[in-house]
Design an enzyme around this catalytic site. Structure first.
Site, PDB file in Angstrom:
ATOM      1  N   ARG A 238       0.856  -1.183   0.000  1.00 15.28           N
ATOM      2  CA  ARG A 238       0.000   0.000   0.000  1.00 15.28           C
ATOM      3  C   ARG A 238       0.893   1.234   0.000  1.00 15.28           C
ATOM      4  O   ARG A 238       1.907   1.268   0.714  1.00 15.28           O
ATOM      5  CB  ARG A 238      -0.908   0.028   1.239  1.00 15.28           C
ATOM      6  CG  ARG A 238      -2.089  -0.929   1.170  1.00 15.28           C
ATOM      7  CD  ARG A 238      -3.124  -0.503   0.127  1.00 15.28           C
ATOM      8  NE  ARG A 238      -4.273  -1.391   0.099  1.00 15.28           N
ATOM      9  CZ  ARG A 238      -4.414  -2.446  -0.707  1.00 15.28           C
ATOM     10  NH1 ARG A 238      -3.465  -2.758  -1.563  1.00 15.28           N
ATOM     11  NH2 ARG A 238      -5.520  -3.179  -0.664  1.00 15.28           N
ATOM     12  N   GLU A 267      -3.086   7.678  -4.120  1.00 17.16           N
ATOM     13  CA  GLU A 267      -3.553   7.185  -5.427  1.00 17.16           C
ATOM     14  C   GLU A 267      -4.831   7.873  -5.863  1.00 17.16           C
ATOM     15  O   GLU A 267      -5.706   8.065  -5.014  1.00 17.16           O
ATOM     16  CB  GLU A 267      -3.826   5.678  -5.324  1.00 17.16           C
ATOM     17  CG  GLU A 267      -2.588   4.886  -5.502  1.00 17.16           C
ATOM     18  CD  GLU A 267      -2.801   3.391  -5.297  1.00 17.16           C
ATOM     19  OE1 GLU A 267      -3.878   2.879  -5.656  1.00 17.16           O
ATOM     20  OE2 GLU A 267      -1.884   2.752  -4.801  1.00 17.16           O
ATOM     21  N   HIS A 285      -1.084   0.291  -9.943  1.00 14.40           N
ATOM     22  CA  HIS A 285      -1.707  -0.645  -8.990  1.00 14.40           C
ATOM     23  C   HIS A 285      -2.338  -1.852  -9.711  1.00 14.40           C
ATOM     24  O   HIS A 285      -3.558  -2.037  -9.693  1.00 14.40           O
ATOM     25  CB  HIS A 285      -2.758   0.085  -8.126  1.00 14.40           C
ATOM     26  CG  HIS A 285      -3.018  -0.608  -6.819  1.00 14.40           C
ATOM     27  ND1 HIS A 285      -3.409   0.047  -5.684  1.00 14.40           N
ATOM     28  CD2 HIS A 285      -2.932  -1.928  -6.467  1.00 14.40           C
ATOM     29  CE1 HIS A 285      -3.563  -0.813  -4.691  1.00 14.40           C
ATOM     30  NE2 HIS A 285      -3.274  -2.021  -5.148  1.00 14.40           N
TER      31      HIS A 285
HETATM   32  C1  GLV Z   1      -4.727  -5.127  -4.022  1.00 14.33           C
HETATM   33  O1  GLV Z   1      -4.013  -4.198  -3.762  1.00 14.33           O
HETATM   34  C2  GLV Z   1      -5.395  -5.912  -3.038  1.00 14.33           C
HETATM   35  O2  GLV Z   1      -5.370  -5.577  -1.845  1.00 14.33           O
HETATM   36  O3  GLV Z   1      -5.994  -6.925  -3.429  1.00 14.33           O
END
Ligand code: GLV
Length: 328
Positions: A238, A267, A285
């Protein structure tokens, strides 16, 4: 019949098929963006289940307003976008989609390790821009990956899958985790280490911790300054785990060699200056973004919601509470 479930944004067909098979009526927001909060609140009126994505912010107010809600199925392994306490206080199950995305995310982590060390994205831009004028001895030299030291911060499922791939590159592994991971030690000869030692010795530092109050800015100025000048930072966890402004300074000043990022502190915004740096590989991402895995994630989110609507505990519940709050 009115819809019992809201699907907050488009998800792969396999999840929707499962809802149909279970005879669950649903309503779906077909725009691939989160609904503004007021629209989400109104779409949730009368719904018992919500299938949402990590870009949907499910806060206490929204949970409070969704008076019939019994379950929130996040289509992601991380669930820092949901107020777990607010959900638990109302007896609402929150679920995630673990396991199915472990290997896919580990693959992408490796794509970043290799891309940043061997300057793949930069070399691609160079070639496309017509700058390739023949083999040169000193052209686009990068760092070796094989035989180096990989530091895994957060040795859960994904951290472990990333570490397993390092075997093929004859790498030594250090890991830092709140608990010993005996499987990682026995299977891969990985050595547990405090964060500072891991940062000081690793050639690649790869982050695999959930976003929690105690992991926010886990990697900041102090931690970056412990890393070797030749080292690379990889983040597929994250964004807020890293102090991005500090990272930009370190990359710009060449105080670490490079970074491979799939996630960002705010983000979809990037910190000032990040996009102008050549020693960073930037992805939008996409850690779990394979056809197979995203389909499985959608299916699992739907399975979780179906169980909740049947009155059963869902298979991938993340918030502990008594499912039948006392009515005394
Ligand atoms: C992606 O970042 C997830 O948490 O699945």
């Amino acid at each position: 019949m009115s819809a019992r479930v809201l699907v907050s944004q488009p998800i792969p067909e396999r999840g929707l098929e499962l809802l149909r098979r279970e005879g669950i009526e649903f309503e779906i927001n077909s725009r691939p963006h989160p609904l503004p909060k007021a629209e989400l609140i109104s779409a949730l009126a009368g719904k018992e289940g919500l299938i949402c994505l990590l870009t949907d912010r499910i806060d206490a107010e929204l949970i409070e307003r969704a008076t019939l809600l019994r379950g929130i199925a996040n289509c992601a392994v991380g669930y820092d976008n949901i107020d777990l306490d607010a959900a638990a206080a109302r007896g609402i199950f929150v679920t995630n989609t673990p396991d199915v995305l472990t290997e896919t995310t580990a693959d992408l982590t490796w794509a970043l390790i290799l891309s940043v060390a061997r300057r793949i994205a930069e070399a691609d831009r160079f070639t496309r821009n017509g700058l390739f004028r023949g083999w040169e001895m000193m052209l686009l030299l990068g760092g070796d990956v094989h035989g180096k030291l990989l530091g895994i911060v957060g040795a859960g499922r994904i951290g472990m899958a990333v570490a397993r791939r390092a075997r093929g590159f004859a790498m030594r592994i250090l890991y830092c985790n709140p608990h010993r991971n005996h499987a990682l030690e026995e299977e891969l000869g990985a050595e547990p280490a405090p964060l500072d030692r891991l940062l000081e010795e690793s050639d690649f530092v790869s982050l695999h911790v959930p976003l929690l109050p105690e992991t926010r800015h886990l990697i900041g100025e102090r931690e970056l300054s412990r890393m070797k000048k030749s080292a690379y930072l990889i983040n597929t966890s994250r964004g807020p785990v890293v102090d991005e402004a500090a990272l930009v300074r370190f990359l710009r000043e060449g105080r670490i060699s490079g970074a491979g990022l799939d996630v960002y502190e705010n983000e979809p915004k990037l910190s000032e200056g990040l996009r102008n740096l050549d020693n960073v590989v930037l992805l939008p991402h996409i850690g779990s973004a394979s056809f197979e895995t995203r389909s499985r994630m959608a299916e699992i989110a739907a399975l979780n919601i179906a169980a909740i609507l049947r009155g059963e505990p869902p298979p991938h519940r993340v918030n502990p509470f008594s499912p039948q709050p006392s009515t005394l």
